[in-house]
Design an enzyme around this catalytic site. Structure first.
Site, PDB file in Angstrom:
ATOM      1  N   GLY A 116     -24.164   3.409  -3.486  1.00  0.00           N
ATOM      2  CA  GLY A 116     -25.159   4.097  -4.396  1.00  0.00           C
ATOM      3  C   GLY A 116     -24.626   5.508  -5.089  1.00  0.00           C
ATOM      4  O   GLY A 116     -25.418   6.130  -5.590  1.00  0.00           O
ATOM      5  N   LYS A 117     -23.128   5.939  -4.418  1.00  0.00           N
ATOM      6  CA  LYS A 117     -22.759   7.026  -4.936  1.00  0.00           C
ATOM      7  C   LYS A 117     -22.652   7.198  -6.424  1.00  0.00           C
ATOM      8  O   LYS A 117     -22.163   8.237  -6.897  1.00  0.00           O
ATOM      9  CB  LYS A 117     -21.673   7.448  -3.982  1.00  0.00           C
ATOM     10  CG  LYS A 117     -20.584   6.722  -4.494  1.00  0.00           C
ATOM     11  CD  LYS A 117     -19.276   7.190  -3.317  1.00  0.00           C
ATOM     12  CE  LYS A 117     -18.126   5.904  -3.610  1.00  0.00           C
ATOM     13  NZ  LYS A 117     -17.082   6.464  -2.493  1.00  0.00           N
ATOM     14  N   GLY A 127     -16.928   0.434  -3.005  1.00  0.00           N
ATOM     15  CA  GLY A 127     -17.701   1.717  -3.099  1.00  0.00           C
ATOM     16  C   GLY A 127     -18.930   2.003  -3.780  1.00  0.00           C
ATOM     17  O   GLY A 127     -19.756   2.826  -3.543  1.00  0.00           O
ATOM     18  N   TYR A 147       0.828  -1.349  -0.054  1.00  0.00           N
ATOM     19  CA  TYR A 147      -0.100  -0.116  -0.146  1.00  0.00           C
ATOM     20  C   TYR A 147       0.782   1.236   0.006  1.00  0.00           C
ATOM     21  O   TYR A 147       1.690   1.455   1.017  1.00  0.00           O
ATOM     22  CB  TYR A 147      -0.978   0.199   1.198  1.00  0.00           C
ATOM     23  CG  TYR A 147      -2.062  -1.093   1.271  1.00  0.00           C
ATOM     24  CD1 TYR A 147      -2.245  -1.863   0.146  1.00  0.00           C
ATOM     25  CD2 TYR A 147      -2.794  -1.079   2.382  1.00  0.00           C
ATOM     26  CE1 TYR A 147      -3.062  -2.962   0.267  1.00  0.00           C
ATOM     27  CE2 TYR A 147      -3.743  -2.286   2.571  1.00  0.00           C
ATOM     28  CZ  TYR A 147      -3.976  -3.313   1.350  1.00  0.00           C
ATOM     29  OH  TYR A 147      -4.786  -4.014   1.263  1.00  0.00           O
ATOM     30  N   LEU A 170     -21.691  -0.164  -4.056  1.00  0.00           N
ATOM     31  CA  LEU A 170     -22.818  -0.340  -3.484  1.00  0.00           C
ATOM     32  C   LEU A 170     -23.509   0.612  -2.408  1.00  0.00           C
ATOM     33  O   LEU A 170     -24.470   0.646  -1.961  1.00  0.00           O
ATOM     34  CB  LEU A 170     -22.738  -1.722  -2.534  1.00  0.00           C
ATOM     35  CG  LEU A 170     -22.646  -3.093  -3.410  1.00  0.00           C
ATOM     36  CD1 LEU A 170     -22.185  -4.398  -2.504  1.00  0.00           C
ATOM     37  CD2 LEU A 170     -24.055  -3.407  -4.014  1.00  0.00           C
TER      38      LEU A 170
END
Length: 319
Positions: A213-214, A209, A53, A211
């Site tokens: 809804g953005k 991300g 990362y 799900l």
């Protein structure tokens, strides 16, 4: 926050884990510190990071916060190895030498003498699995890791690793992507883990991300899909095949007077896993995930969401 045993071990982890993939890249030290404090205040203990990362930057940032923001001994620290950075990019390397060198570097960045859980991040087709597993054994016997596991491996690899480590060490966990948009681990990994007593950590339980809804109408400028580093990470789930599942989650959320994020996360947590890893760029985003802790989906709704998401995967619901 509820604490769950990781597999058949004595290690207990919070049902939500804090992911750090964006730390030091899209999440600065101030936001990371706020996230860590909010997570600990909510009862969270599992922190998930990796040597890959931000090329080690996430571990380094986390290392500066442990002890100052939260006590190191109260956290369950999980990191991963197996992707080595070169001048031309990341290279998969799960050799014994590569893994142990990576672990030593992780410990320096994290400013600790051991991690609580150490995972091999991805399969290495060029290294025999037996050699990879020998590195896990050495990590435990040398005291550098308390427990070990695999990440993103197939069911047969989980079974083989559990067999090789059964007597002295044991395979503690397998980390894999799992959400209403990605249920592939239900084919082999989840059943194998259940039989073998291996705990399951679900990464990206919100479908990267999507799900939440953005992305239903557009791509927000401050979202992962708009980030030059993460756009390719989100793009596969923006396909038309995902739309019906996203709309079903949104409809369920409206009926429950909760958010789509909370519904999607509650579904994953109901599937027999040990912990769901939630990552956020900001503390505000993390608080939204922490708010999902108390939501238990009605059985009928859980089954409906499972049925709606299963056809696109080409196999029936298992749970």
């Amino acid at each position: 926050m509820e604490q769950r045993h990781l597999g058949r071990t004595g290690l207990r982890v919070s049902r939500l884990g804090l992911g750090t993939m964006t730390w030091s890249r899209d999440t600065d030290a101030h936001d990371a510190s706020e996230q860590l404090r909010d997570f600990a205040d909510s009862g969270g203990t599992l922190i998930d990071t990796s040597a890959s990362y931000a090329d080690g930057g996430a571990e380094e940032l986390l290392g500066t916060l442990l002890g100052d923001v939260v006590p190191r001994e109260e956290m369950v620290l999980c990191t991963k190895a197996g992707i080595r950075q070169t001048a031309t990019g990341g290279v998969v390397d799960a050799s014994r030498g590569g893994l142990l060198s990576s672990l030593d570097a992780s410990l320096r960045r994290l400013r600790t003498d051991h991690v609580d859980l150490w995972l091999v991040q991805t399969p290495d087709p060029r290294t025999p699995l037996d050699e990879t597993i020998s590195a896990l054994r050495l990590a435990v016997t040398s005291g550098r890791a308390r427990y070990v596991g695999l990440s993103n491996h197939a069911g047969w690899q989980v079974a083989r690793a559990a067999t090789l480590l059964e007597r002295e060490i044991g395979l503690t966990a397998v980390e894999a992507e799992y959400s209403l948009l990605q249920r592939g681990i239900e084919r082999e990994v989840l059943p194998a883990s259940t039989v073998l007593g291996v705990g399951v950590l679900a990464w990206s339980p919100l479908g990267r991300g999507v799900l939440t809804g953005k992305y239903r109408r557009t791509i927000p400028a401050d979202s992962r899909a708009a980030s030059p580093h993460l756009a390719g990470f989100v793009e596969p789930y923006l396909a038309r095949s995902s739309a019906a599942i996203v709309e079903a989650v949104a409809t369920a959320a409206e009926g429950l007077e909760r958010t789509a994020l909370e519904v999607a996360l509650a579904w994953v947590l109901s599937q027999g896993i040990s912990s769901a890893i939630v990552g956020a760029r900001t503390a505000t985003q993390l608080r939204a995930s922490l708010a999902a802790q108390d939501l238990e989906l009605p059985d009928e709704l859980r089954r409906a969401l499972s049925e709606i998401s299963a056809p696109a995967l080409g196999y029936p619901e298992r749970f």
